[in-house]
Scaffold this motif. Structure first.
Motif: not given
Length: 268
Positions: A143-149
């Motif tokens: 969930a934390k990595s989603a804004p990167c994509f």
């Protein structure tokens, strides 16, 4: 699984992509090589896109956990139980038309559980078991990595410089009500005849106008001119020079991100 599934679900919830699929089969089959960070080849990416009828791949190329579980007796014989999980991994985005990954995202964080109990049996019932702790950590990092994509907005502070002349005040009045075209016209007229720090301030104001209009290359050029003028007038350690350098670097990062978006989604 949890890190990939949660990442995909979070991206879907943003309603930006038409669809996001979870590929259920592992790409790496060499169990002895899980410690190595290995990129997908262009041939592998093309094959996956053809098989799934997709246009891009987000791959979790490495994910490592370190889990520590402890229990200590406190002074009143109460047990304090604690689980610490550290996680580190590498996500990459791939396009079949590119030999190298479009983006490489290195992720890392930790989660902690802490509970009190009268005995070890009760403590183990309250705390998650090791498998549950690892799964929750996987969900968290996904969930934390989603804004990167997924393109998203972030709040940022910006400023513009005022002056004492009527032309300066007129431009500032337009800027205060977000009439940026009118402010640009007046600041540009002043810029053409200004010198020294006044010219640097006006260049910075014009960079802001261009950034707001999403003319990022133009904004970066004005910000660079402003930085050079501030440096000439006050030196590298001058406060205004340092502030302008920070703005210039921020615009450079925005330009880089914008170029990646154009590669992914087209110039429009």
């Amino acid at each position: 699984y949890e890190a990939c599934h949660t990442l995909g679900k979070t991206i879907v919830d943003e309603s930006f992509f038409n669809d996001v699929l979870l590929y259920n089969k592992p790409i790496k089959t060499d169990s002895a090589g899980y410690l190595k960070d290995k990129k997908l080849t262009q041939a592998e990416v093309k094959a996956l896109c053809d098989e799934t009828s997709t246009q891009a791949i987000i791959s979790l190329d490495q994910l490592l956990f370190k889990l520590e579980r402890n229990a200590v007796i406190l002074g009143d014989k109460t047990l304090l139980g604690q689980i610490d999980v550290q996680v580190a991994g590498v996500y990459r985005a791939y396009l079949p038309s590119r030999e190298q990954p479009l983006a490489t995202i290195i992720v890392g964080d930790s989660l902690r559980w802490q509970e009190y109990a009268d005995d070890l049996k009760e403590l183990n019932l309250i705390l998650p078991n090791n498998d549950e702790a690892l799964r929750e950590t996987g969900k968290y990092i996904g969930a934390k990595s989603a804004p990167c994509f997924v393109p998203h907005w972030e709040n940022a502070s910006r400023w513009y410089y005022n002056g004492f002349s009527s032309r300066w005040k007129e431009a500032s009045s337009f800027a205060s009500v977000e009439k940026w075209d009118e402010a640009t016209t007046r600041w540009k007229s002043l810029y053409e005849h200004a010198k020294g720090k006044d010219k640097a301030r006006l260049a910075s104001n014009l960079a802001l106008c261009s950034e707001i209009k999403t003319r990022l290359t133009e904004a970066f050029d004005y910000a660079t001119k402003s930085y050079e003028l501030f440096k000439q007038a006050g030196g590298e350690k001058d406060t205004l020079t340092i502030i302008q350098k920070s703005y210039m670097e921020t615009l450079a990062k925005r330009l880089q991100a914008d170029n990646k978006l154009k590669i992914q989604y087209g110039k429009d």
